[in-house]
Design a protein around this motif. Structure first.
Motif, PDB file in Angstrom:
ATOM      1  N   ARG A  45      18.553 -23.302 -24.186  1.00  0.00           N
ATOM      2  CA  ARG A  45      19.126 -24.162 -23.147  1.00  0.00           C
ATOM      3  C   ARG A  45      20.144 -23.368 -22.330  1.00  0.00           C
ATOM      4  NH1 ARG A  45      18.236 -27.438 -27.599  1.00  0.00           N
ATOM      5  NH2 ARG A  45      17.089 -29.362 -27.152  1.00  0.00           N
TER       6      ARG A  45
ATOM      7  N   THR B  73      11.399 -26.196 -18.673  1.00  0.00           N
ATOM      8  CA  THR B  73      11.604 -27.582 -18.261  1.00  0.00           C
ATOM      9  C   THR B  73      12.987 -27.705 -17.643  1.00  0.00           C
ATOM     10  OG1 THR B  73      10.168 -28.414 -20.012  1.00  0.00           O
ATOM     11  CG2 THR B  73      11.703 -29.973 -19.030  1.00  0.00           C
ATOM     12  N   VAL B  74      13.033 -28.235 -16.437  1.00  0.00           N
ATOM     13  CA  VAL B  74      14.292 -28.335 -15.702  1.00  0.00           C
ATOM     14  C   VAL B  74      14.598 -29.803 -15.451  1.00  0.00           C
ATOM     15  CG1 VAL B  74      15.484 -27.771 -13.551  1.00  0.00           C
ATOM     16  CG2 VAL B  74      13.994 -26.073 -14.628  1.00  0.00           C
ATOM     17  N   ARG B  75      15.831 -30.176 -15.717  1.00  0.00           N
ATOM     18  CA  ARG B  75      16.305 -31.537 -15.451  1.00  0.00           C
ATOM     19  C   ARG B  75      17.499 -31.466 -14.506  1.00  0.00           C
ATOM     20  NH1 ARG B  75      14.474 -31.618 -20.709  1.00  0.00           N
ATOM     21  NH2 ARG B  75      13.141 -33.392 -21.267  1.00  0.00           N
TER      22      ARG B  75
ATOM     23  N   ARG C  85      14.199 -37.516 -15.036  1.00  0.00           N
ATOM     24  CA  ARG C  85      13.102 -36.857 -14.359  1.00  0.00           C
ATOM     25  C   ARG C  85      13.024 -35.399 -14.791  1.00  0.00           C
ATOM     26  NH1 ARG C  85      11.620 -36.978  -7.883  1.00  0.00           N
ATOM     27  NH2 ARG C  85       9.709 -35.744  -8.060  1.00  0.00           N
ATOM     28  N   VAL C  86      11.795 -34.896 -14.948  1.00  0.00           N
ATOM     29  CA  VAL C  86      11.568 -33.546 -15.465  1.00  0.00           C
ATOM     30  C   VAL C  86      10.781 -32.752 -14.436  1.00  0.00           C
ATOM     31  CG1 VAL C  86      10.491 -32.188 -17.288  1.00  0.00           C
ATOM     32  CG2 VAL C  86      11.634 -34.337 -17.850  1.00  0.00           C
ATOM     33  N   PHE C  87      11.206 -31.515 -14.207  1.00  0.00           N
ATOM     34  CA  PHE C  87      10.498 -30.575 -13.341  1.00  0.00           C
ATOM     35  C   PHE C  87      10.042 -29.399 -14.201  1.00  0.00           C
ATOM     36  CE2 PHE C  87      13.626 -32.852 -10.896  1.00  0.00           C
ATOM     37  CZ  PHE C  87      12.949 -33.231  -9.739  1.00  0.00           C
ATOM     38  N   SER C  88       8.804 -28.970 -13.985  1.00  0.00           N
ATOM     39  CA  SER C  88       8.233 -27.890 -14.793  1.00  0.00           C
ATOM     40  C   SER C  88       8.022 -26.646 -13.946  1.00  0.00           C
ATOM     41  CB  SER C  88       6.901 -28.330 -15.411  1.00  0.00           C
ATOM     42  OG  SER C  88       7.084 -29.452 -16.252  1.00  0.00           O
TER      43      SER C  88
ATOM     44  N   ASP D 288      19.822 -28.333 -15.600  1.00  0.00           N
ATOM     45  CA  ASP D 288      19.827 -27.859 -16.981  1.00  0.00           C
ATOM     46  C   ASP D 288      18.408 -27.461 -17.347  1.00  0.00           C
ATOM     47  OD1 ASP D 288      22.617 -28.399 -17.666  1.00  0.00           O
ATOM     48  OD2 ASP D 288      22.071 -30.512 -17.438  1.00  0.00           O
ATOM     49  N   ALA D 289      18.259 -26.238 -17.820  1.00  0.00           N
ATOM     50  CA  ALA D 289      16.933 -25.688 -18.112  1.00  0.00           C
ATOM     51  C   ALA D 289      16.739 -25.547 -19.624  1.00  0.00           C
ATOM     52  CB  ALA D 289      16.744 -24.334 -17.439  1.00  0.00           C
ATOM     53  N   GLU D 290      15.516 -25.785 -20.079  1.00  0.00           N
ATOM     54  CA  GLU D 290      15.111 -25.569 -21.470  1.00  0.00           C
ATOM     55  C   GLU D 290      13.914 -24.631 -21.472  1.00  0.00           C
ATOM     56  OE1 GLU D 290      14.327 -29.326 -23.255  1.00  0.00           O
ATOM     57  OE2 GLU D 290      16.452 -29.855 -23.476  1.00  0.00           O
TER      58      GLU D 290
END
Length: 479
Positions: A175, A333-335, A342-345, A382-384
């Motif tokens: 993260r 995965t970016v929020r 909502r999630v952005f890939s 925030d990225a995972e």
């Protein structure tokens, strides 16, 4: 005559029940009491008192029933009565050990260890300064392989649990925070390459969405007009034509960055326009508008800046300790904090080859699709980063690992109350599991709870064994 030792709670109850007929023994510690049992009662096996059937601290000298009609349990002389007072735990262990020895018959006692865990052993039975019996250590209980054996009662009290080493897919998420930035490859700047005047500006402002080819402004430039007149004269001449001389004139217009649509319009009309229409070079958002009607623009002046935001970058700062697990092409995965839920890939495109000296982080660029233009430049996200291996690996719960800093080990459950420490080589971690690269095979059970207590017991027994061996050695061999 025999004596039974009770805790202060049980003794108080019996003293109250007997009207104070029992006398506390001053030789024992506070909180315990000796009850003198007649030899006739002991030989007859008559109960010395009765206890609550639920194990509650209620006692009676005579038969009694609970409120729901259940009878109190009789306790004969020498009966096993369990108390919550931890001071008597060693007494019960000693009693259990004596019962086990009487049942097996063939087991031999090697030595006796201090009931309080002190480094003191004895070859014969004895008591400590508090009157507690030394605990016998039988042959086979302190093996040379470093294993330790616990009684079923101690295993149950300490809550020892084991789990088998099995193949698992370990997913590790890194993260990191970041911000949204524009894709540098999707930004266009409109500027003049020759001295020009802005004759007219379209109804376009900063933040407006434009399409490729949409008119932005009309420009008058003496240099462009001169080049256009030369080109039109060339293509209109019946002698020269465009095959030889026309290509050079047209290239001059292209060098002045005249839009292709304007050049094509000249070729069709065979006339020189007074002004040239400048249009948007791409679909996007107007980030900057400096063009004003009537203004004079020098070569290099930026009049419009247009950016395509359908694809953006997420620049995230990954901690230095996690860089070894990050690779180009990994899924991310970016929020956005502005859009919870909502999630952005996206995928990692670039890992910048530099570590920030102050924050000890490295910048990682993630390419994200932004079809509805939700993500805006400089927005916090925030990225995972999924750094896990999709292939299953041999893994155990992370709670099973005893980490001393220089080495890692586990306690292997050998069955029948025996546990053996074993050094292991670990790999990646994730979701409370850790990969075992060396030291275990599939199916071997390891202790996952109370392992620190067993490890302490193993170290204690190893130390006691060393003292016992030193006592058995001849006096000349002792240091």
């Amino acid at each position: 005559m025999s004596r039974v030792v009770l805790t202060g709670l049980a003794a108080a109850a019996l003293i109250a029940a007997a009207g104070g007929a029992f006398i506390a023994d001053p030789a024992r510690k506070i909180g315990s009491i000796h009850l003198t049992i007649p030899a006739s009662a002991e030989s007859a096996g008559a109960p010395i008192y009765y206890r609550d059937p639920d194990g509650k601290p209620f006692y009676s000298l005579n038969p009694k029933t609970t409120e729901d009609g259940r009878a109190y349990h009789p306790v004969p002389p020498g009966g096993d009565v369990s108390f919550d007072d931890p001071a008597h735990e060693q007494d019960h262990e000693t009693t259990d050990a004596k019962h086990a020895d009487s049942k097996s018959g063939d087991r031999k006692i090697k030595y006796y260890r201090n009931p309080m865990g002190l480094p003191d052993t004895s070859p014969t039975p004895k008591k400590d300064s508090m009157g507690m019996d030394y605990i016998p250590v039988y042959e086979g209980e302190d093996t040379d392989d470093g294993s330790v054996k616990l009684s079923p009662g101690k295993i149950q009290r300490t809550g020892v649990q084991s789990e088998r080493a099995e193949p698992r897919v370990i997913r590790t998420l890194v993260r990191a925070p970041g911000t949204i930035q524009l894709d540098e490859r999707r930004i266009s700047v409109i500027s003049m390459r020759a001295e020009s005047w802005v004759q007219k500006v379209a109804n376009v402002t900063t933040g407006s969405a434009v399409r490729k080819g949409q008119p932005l402004m009309e420009i008058y430039s003496p240099a462009i007009s001169s080049a256009a007149a030369e080109y039109i004269s060339t293509i209109n001449s019946p002698i020269t034509g465009t095959e030889r001389y026309g290509r050079g004139s047209r290239q001059r217009l292209m060098n002045l960055d005249v839009p292709d649509a304007a050049i094509v319009a000249m070729e069709k009309s065979r006339t020189v326009p007074i002004t040239i229409e400048w249009s948007a070079p791409r679909d996007g958002i107007v980030l900057e508008r400096n063009a004003i009607e009537g203004m004079r623009a020098q070569p290099g002046d930026v009049l419009f800046r247009v950016a395509d935001t359908s694809m953006v970058w997420a620049l995230v700062d990954v901690a230095e300790r996690d860089l070894g697990a990050v690779r180009v092409g990994q899924s991310v995965t970016v929020r956005a904090r502005s859009f919870p839920g909502r999630v952005f890939s996206g995928k990692i495109g670039v890992i910048y080859p530099q570590v920030n000296r102050e924050t000890r982080t490295a910048r990682v660029r993630v390419e994200l699709a932004n079809p509805d233009l939700t993500l805006l430049p400089d927005m916090y996200v925030d990225a995972e980063i999924d750094t896990g291996n999709p292939a299953p690996v041999l893994a155990i719960p992370a709670s099973a690992v005893l980490d001393t800093g220089s080495r890692q080990s586990v306690l292997v459950d050998k069955g029948q109350g025996r546990f053996k420490p074993r050094e292991v080589e670990l790999g990646q971690r994730g979701h409370d599991y850790v990969e075992v690269r060396k030291g275990l095979v599939e199916g071997e059970p390891v202790v996952v709870s109370a392992n620190f207590l067993i490890d302490a017991e193993s170290n204690l027994k190893a130390a006691l064994k060393g003292y016992a061996d030193a006592d058995k050695a001849p006096s000349g061999d002792r240091p």
